[in-house]
Design a protein around this motif. Sequence first.
Motif, short mmCIF file in Angstrom:
data_model
loop_
_atom_site.label_atom_id
_atom_site.label_comp_id
_atom_site.label_asym_id
_atom_site.label_seq_id
_atom_site.Cartn_x
_atom_site.Cartn_y
_atom_site.Cartn_z
N ILE A 37 0.84 -1.20 0.00
CA ILE A 37 0.00 0.00 0.00
C ILE A 37 0.86 1.24 0.00
CG2 ILE A 37 -1.62 1.33 1.40
CD1 ILE A 37 -2.93 -1.29 2.20
N ARG A 38 1.89 1.26 0.85
CA ARG A 38 2.76 2.45 0.93
C ARG A 38 3.52 2.69 -0.37
NH1 ARG A 38 3.47 0.64 6.46
NH2 ARG A 38 2.67 2.24 7.89
N SER A 39 3.76 1.63 -1.11
CA SER A 39 4.44 1.82 -2.40
C SER A 39 3.54 2.45 -3.44
CB SER A 39 4.95 0.47 -2.92
OG SER A 39 3.85 -0.39 -3.22
N ARG A 40 2.23 2.37 -3.21
CA ARG A 40 1.29 2.96 -4.17
C ARG A 40 0.68 4.27 -3.67
NH1 ARG A 40 -0.42 -0.40 -8.28
NH2 ARG A 40 1.22 -1.94 -8.64
N VAL A 41 1.03 4.67 -2.49
CA VAL A 41 0.52 5.93 -1.95
C VAL A 41 1.70 6.90 -1.81
CG1 VAL A 41 -0.66 7.07 -0.04
CG2 VAL A 41 -1.33 4.76 -0.71
N LYS A 42 1.63 8.03 -2.50
CA LYS A 42 2.68 9.04 -2.47
C LYS A 42 2.16 10.29 -1.77
CE LYS A 42 5.42 6.48 -4.98
NZ LYS A 42 6.63 5.85 -4.40
N VAL A 43 3.02 10.86 -0.96
CA VAL A 43 2.68 12.08 -0.23
C VAL A 43 3.49 13.22 -0.83
CG1 VAL A 43 2.64 13.23 2.00
CG2 VAL A 43 2.20 10.79 1.87
N LYS A 44 2.83 14.27 -1.30
CA LYS A 44 3.48 15.38 -1.97
C LYS A 44 3.16 16.69 -1.25
CE LYS A 44 5.13 12.75 -5.21
NZ LYS A 44 6.59 12.47 -5.28
N SER A 45 4.04 17.64 -1.43
CA SER A 45 3.85 18.96 -0.84
C SER A 45 3.24 19.91 -1.86
CB SER A 45 5.19 19.53 -0.34
OG SER A 45 5.03 20.86 0.10
N LEU A 46 2.44 20.84 -1.37
CA LEU A 46 1.82 21.82 -2.26
C LEU A 46 2.83 22.78 -2.87
CD1 LEU A 46 -1.40 22.84 -0.29
CD2 LEU A 46 -1.28 21.55 -2.40
N ASN A 47 3.97 22.95 -2.20
CA ASN A 47 4.94 23.95 -2.66
C ASN A 47 5.57 23.58 -3.99
OD1 ASN A 47 4.43 25.25 -0.24
ND2 ASN A 47 6.13 24.24 0.81
N PHE A 48 5.48 22.31 -4.38
CA PHE A 48 6.15 21.87 -5.61
C PHE A 48 5.14 21.38 -6.65
CE2 PHE A 48 8.76 20.86 -1.86
CZ PHE A 48 9.82 21.73 -2.08
N MET A 49 3.92 21.85 -6.55
CA MET A 49 2.87 21.39 -7.47
C MET A 49 2.82 22.20 -8.76
SD MET A 49 1.18 18.77 -6.46
CE MET A 49 0.81 17.78 -5.02
N ARG A 50 3.32 23.41 -8.75
CA ARG A 50 3.18 24.25 -9.94
C ARG A 50 3.96 23.66 -11.12
NH1 ARG A 50 1.39 29.40 -10.35
NH2 ARG A 50 1.47 29.66 -8.09
N GLY A 51 3.28 23.55 -12.24
CA GLY A 51 3.91 23.04 -13.46
C GLY A 51 3.82 21.54 -13.64
N ARG A 52 3.33 20.80 -12.64
CA ARG A 52 3.25 19.35 -12.76
C ARG A 52 1.96 18.93 -13.47
NH1 ARG A 52 5.00 15.61 -7.92
NH2 ARG A 52 4.89 14.26 -9.75
N THR A 53 2.00 17.69 -14.01
CA THR A 53 0.83 17.10 -14.65
C THR A 53 0.73 15.65 -14.20
OG1 THR A 53 1.06 18.51 -16.60
CG2 THR A 53 -0.30 16.54 -16.83
N PHE A 54 -0.41 15.27 -13.64
CA PHE A 54 -0.62 13.93 -13.11
C PHE A 54 -1.44 13.12 -14.11
CE2 PHE A 54 -0.41 16.56 -9.17
CZ PHE A 54 0.85 16.12 -8.76
N LEU A 55 -0.91 11.97 -14.53
CA LEU A 55 -1.58 11.09 -15.49
C LEU A 55 -2.06 9.84 -14.77
CD1 LEU A 55 0.96 11.34 -18.47
CD2 LEU A 55 -1.11 12.67 -18.10
N ASN A 56 -3.35 9.54 -14.90
CA ASN A 56 -3.95 8.33 -14.32
C ASN A 56 -3.66 8.22 -12.83
OD1 ASN A 56 -4.95 7.47 -16.86
ND2 ASN A 56 -2.95 6.58 -17.36
N LYS A 57 -3.84 9.31 -12.12
CA LYS A 57 -3.59 9.34 -10.68
C LYS A 57 -4.91 9.54 -9.93
CE LYS A 57 0.98 9.22 -10.91
NZ LYS A 57 1.17 9.21 -12.37
N PHE A 58 -4.93 9.06 -8.69
CA PHE A 58 -6.05 9.28 -7.78
C PHE A 58 -5.57 10.32 -6.78
CE2 PHE A 58 -9.07 8.34 -4.40
CZ PHE A 58 -10.24 8.06 -5.10
N LEU A 59 -5.88 11.60 -7.03
CA LEU A 59 -5.34 12.71 -6.26
C LEU A 59 -6.30 13.08 -5.14
CD1 LEU A 59 -3.26 14.99 -5.83
CD2 LEU A 59 -4.49 16.33 -7.54
N ILE A 60 -5.83 13.01 -3.89
CA ILE A 60 -6.63 13.34 -2.71
C ILE A 60 -6.05 14.62 -2.09
CG2 ILE A 60 -7.44 12.60 -0.44
CD1 ILE A 60 -7.17 9.73 -1.37
N ILE A 61 -6.87 15.66 -1.99
CA ILE A 61 -6.47 16.92 -1.36
C ILE A 61 -7.16 16.97 0.00
CG2 ILE A 61 -6.36 19.42 -1.59
CD1 ILE A 61 -6.74 19.07 -4.59
#
Length: 620
Positions: free
Chosen positions: A517-541
């Motif tokens: 499960i942990r290998s499929r769940v990624k934790v990201k920071s909002l500070n580095f979101m600008r310019g990114r593009t997520f393909l086929n992701k399940f994004l939880i805010i």
Amino acid sequence: MPLPKMPTRPAAILSFPTGEPARPAARTKKSDTAAPQASSSLPLEVQPELSGIQAAPAKTSRTRAGKSASVKTAAAAPVGVLLTPDAPSAPQPVAAASAPASLAAVPAAEPSDAPRAPQARSTPAPAEPVGKATAAGRKTPAAKQGGATARTKAKGSQKTKMFVLDTNVLLHDPSSLFRFEEHDVFLPMMTLEELDNQKKGMSEVARNARQVSRSLDMLVSDVDDIENGIALNKLGSREALGRLRLQTTLVETVLPASLPIGKADNQILGVVRSLQDQYPDHDVVLVSKDINMRVKARALSLQAEDYFNDQVLEDSDLLYTGILQLPNDFWDKHGKGIESWQQGGSTFYRITGPLCTQFAINQFVYFEGSMPLYAQVKEVIGKTAVLQTLRDHTHSKNNVWGITARNREQNFALNLLMNPDCDFVSLLGQAGTGKTLLALAAGLTQVLETKRYTEIIMTRVTVPVGEDIGFLPGSEEEKMLPWMGALEDNLDVLNMGESDSGNHGGDWGRAATMDLIRSRVKVKSLNFMRGRTFLNKFLIIDEAQNLTPKQMKTLVTRAGPGTKVICLGNIAQIDTPYLTEGSSGLTYVVDRFKGWAHSGHVTLQRGERSRLADHAAEIL
């Protein structure tokens, strides 16, 4: 009898024996006169009472109208009527309608034996209402002020407003200059100084300061006279009909001695006090996000208001819930001519009735009675709507990663989370309603079982509840782990349910499952979101109520093809300064995505964490 010859010499102005020249008759509307106007084909008559009137000298041909009381009576008389000094209330016809009023001196007609036509009495014209323009296009002084007063239906006592903006308003909303409609905006010099101090850096405040500076630079360019103000619609904003005024001279502030003059807030208050004296025909209002500054302004008898234009809703109770309870007489009014069919394992109903106009696309409707109905609105055309029945996730056979819905709202939420056609889902609810647990269960099912998405990306705003503990060591994901305690707690609940069912072989199976499960769940920071593009992701805010509308736009626009975005939050737990329930980014997206065919929203009502948590949420 033959018509008299027209006079060959210029007409003279009649004067009374006292030497006062006669005033010309006032022109009024045709509907105000009750007496018929004299025709040019009829003989002209002079009243015998005017036999002693002599012609006035030529130098008195220019007369002033409106000084004596007799002129007011003449203004109410019809065209072509001259008032006698003895009977001012009984006007007599003296001239043709087509002749000017100054051509009143006509040779007296010879007396004849024919009886004189009876003279018609005219009634005075009714008084004009104050604040309205007359039929001739004249405006009363109330409508001559122009500006906002003329645009607000010429209310006699209403003044044009002038809003003085504090620096925090511009830093909060860079477009606030163009949000005051027809009213004027005034910027003190101290506001510009504070903007200059905030323009450096990469923070949101610094970006807003630079944007405001660029807007001001484009407004003041190619302007010769700044003192008269600059049109705010110069840059293409159609709603901004007022003018921008900048402080160009030194203002002598008259404030109590207890207020230090060197403080920026007090200088702005002094400018507001000076503007009240300089513009008495304006309502000068200070607009500030600073509560203490508004309190000080009101203590000094100055008008002060908060900036409300950024709020999506004035009251959070008006927020779209995504759920509608059908009335008891629903089937009586909407059951006639109903159509039903089966498609894709679901039942569809086409109903017609007056309530269909209130439906929104993807809104959930339910009816609990003799004929229960739990459905989702799929199409609305006038008074006709198409409803689709739901999948019952309260039953164990329809569980999602071992989780079943415990109430009606959770069942609605799982139908949205498991729907591949729904790209954006927002869930609101108080603590313990199961927002994060339902989102994670749906994400794990669609990532590990159905392989619809490649991985789960979870992010949240790093706003501490208490004092900050300082910088955290490690990589980006390690720094975010302390903020993701809710993720770990919910993963333990989900993994516990799987291990108890006997599918993973006790503790070893549970550990292996957690690693997967942990290998499929990624934790990201909002500070580095600008310019990114997520393909086929399940994004939880998570904790989305602490996001501003601009930050929310930045996150949602990161979604690429095949990505599903889930926004979770509780607008009653906002920790970000200057954000309220009406201006939160979560409220913003719920209101803007309402009715879109690929989005859905549910407000969870009942808490399911524990009886202690539910009781504490009610009484504390």
